[in-house]
Motif scaffolding. Structure first.
Motif, PDB file in Angstrom:
ATOM      1  N   CYS A 121      -1.686  19.037   5.691  1.00  0.00           N
ATOM      2  CA  CYS A 121      -0.838  18.477   4.637  1.00  0.00           C
ATOM      3  C   CYS A 121       0.564  18.221   5.146  1.00  0.00           C
ATOM      4  CB  CYS A 121      -0.713  19.457   3.465  1.00  0.00           C
ATOM      5  SG  CYS A 121      -2.239  19.821   2.604  1.00  0.00           S
TER       6      CYS A 121
ATOM      7  N   GLN B  99       4.970  23.578  -2.276  1.00  0.00           N
ATOM      8  CA  GLN B  99       5.646  22.274  -2.351  1.00  0.00           C
ATOM      9  C   GLN B  99       6.302  22.058  -3.717  1.00  0.00           C
ATOM     10  OE1 GLN B  99       6.539  20.018  -0.274  1.00  0.00           O
ATOM     11  NE2 GLN B  99       5.069  19.770   1.378  1.00  0.00           N
TER      12      GLN B  99
ATOM     13  N   ARG C  95       4.591  16.273   3.399  1.00  0.00           N
ATOM     14  CA  ARG C  95       5.261  15.565   2.306  1.00  0.00           C
ATOM     15  C   ARG C  95       5.917  14.323   2.891  1.00  0.00           C
ATOM     16  NH1 ARG C  95       7.726  16.170  -2.789  1.00  0.00           N
ATOM     17  NH2 ARG C  95       7.077  18.329  -3.009  1.00  0.00           N
TER      18      ARG C  95
ATOM     19  N   ARG D 223       0.268  23.374  -2.219  1.00  0.00           N
ATOM     20  CA  ARG D 223       0.860  22.582  -3.308  1.00  0.00           C
ATOM     21  C   ARG D 223       1.805  23.445  -4.155  1.00  0.00           C
ATOM     22  NH1 ARG D 223      -0.974  17.494  -3.816  1.00  0.00           N
ATOM     23  NH2 ARG D 223      -2.883  16.925  -2.711  1.00  0.00           N
TER      24      ARG D 223
ATOM     25  N   VAL E 195       3.030  14.853  -1.828  1.00  0.00           N
ATOM     26  CA  VAL E 195       2.276  15.742  -0.941  1.00  0.00           C
ATOM     27  C   VAL E 195       0.941  15.078  -0.637  1.00  0.00           C
ATOM     28  CG1 VAL E 195       1.174  17.999  -0.685  1.00  0.00           C
ATOM     29  CG2 VAL E 195       3.376  17.802  -1.874  1.00  0.00           C
TER      30      VAL E 195
ATOM     31  N   GLU F  45      -5.194  24.571   0.101  1.00  0.00           N
ATOM     32  CA  GLU F  45      -4.543  23.385  -0.465  1.00  0.00           C
ATOM     33  C   GLU F  45      -3.777  23.757  -1.738  1.00  0.00           C
ATOM     34  OE1 GLU F  45      -5.499  19.007  -2.401  1.00  0.00           O
ATOM     35  OE2 GLU F  45      -7.098  20.014  -1.290  1.00  0.00           O
TER      36      GLU F  45
END
Length: 192
Positions: free
Chosen positions: A163, A135, A165, A132, A170, A128
């Motif tokens: 995940c 992202q 967006r 991120r 996100v 994760e």
């Protein structure tokens, strides 16, 4: 299968190496925002010294991941590649989370699982935190979603995380690990 035959399977021809290095260099130069203060010549030297990693990058590319460097770990002296494609890699979609999930399906099994594919490719699923980080550099998975490494506590209860967006945010979601969708794949990382 002999060890020699197994190893030859994970090596690129000289022509494939040259082609891949050229492609990676072009992507590197076109996306400097991902890797400020990193020089390509140092990356290329590392890649040429690690043909098995070059093979893994080829697999990332072949399945639609568009790998590129997103960080350098000075402590381990490793360049970190992530799949940077705008959407979850096309060649890695419609997979459930792991082998246990795949084996649990009685009907309509997917062809593979994200964890098995990543292992075969010599890469790791993004965590994760890694997802991120990517992202923050790029807006990705606007129409697709990607499985991420799932904590064992969640996996032991039958779930897995993914995940995407949406709405300029996100999101981390959960699903049964045995589920699979045409718009869900996985993104990987590779340290060289």
């Amino acid at each position: 299968m002999s060890e020699e035959k197994a190893n030859s399977k994970k090596e690129l021809s000289q022509e494939q190496q040259v082609e891949l290095l050229s492609l990676l260099k072009d992507r590197f130069e076109s996306n400097q925002h991902r890797h400020k203060d990193i020089e390509w010549k140092n990356v290329q030297k590392k890649l040429e010294a690690n043909p098995e990693k070059l093979w893994s990058l080829h697999e990332m590319e072949r399945t639609g991941g568009e790998p590129d460097i997103v960080a350098y770990d000075a402590k381990s002296d490793e360049y970190i590649f992530y799949d940077c494609s705008k959407e979850s890699p096309k060649g890695r979609r419609s997979v459930c989370y792991d082998r246990k999930a795949l084996d649990s399906r009685k009907k309509h099994k997917p062809e593979n699982s994200a964890i098995d594919m990543a292992t075969d490719m010599g890469i790791e699923l993004l965590s994760e935190e890694e997802y991120r980080l990517l992202q923050r550099q790029e807006n990705i998975d606007m129409k697709t979603s990607s499985w991420i490494l799932t904590p064992s506590k969640i996996r032991d209860l039958g779930g897995a995380l993914f995940c995407d967006r949406r709405y300029d945010t996100v999101f981390v979601y959960h699903n049964g690990a045995e589920s699979y969708y045409g718009a869900r794949g996985f993104r990987g990382s590779l340290r060289v």
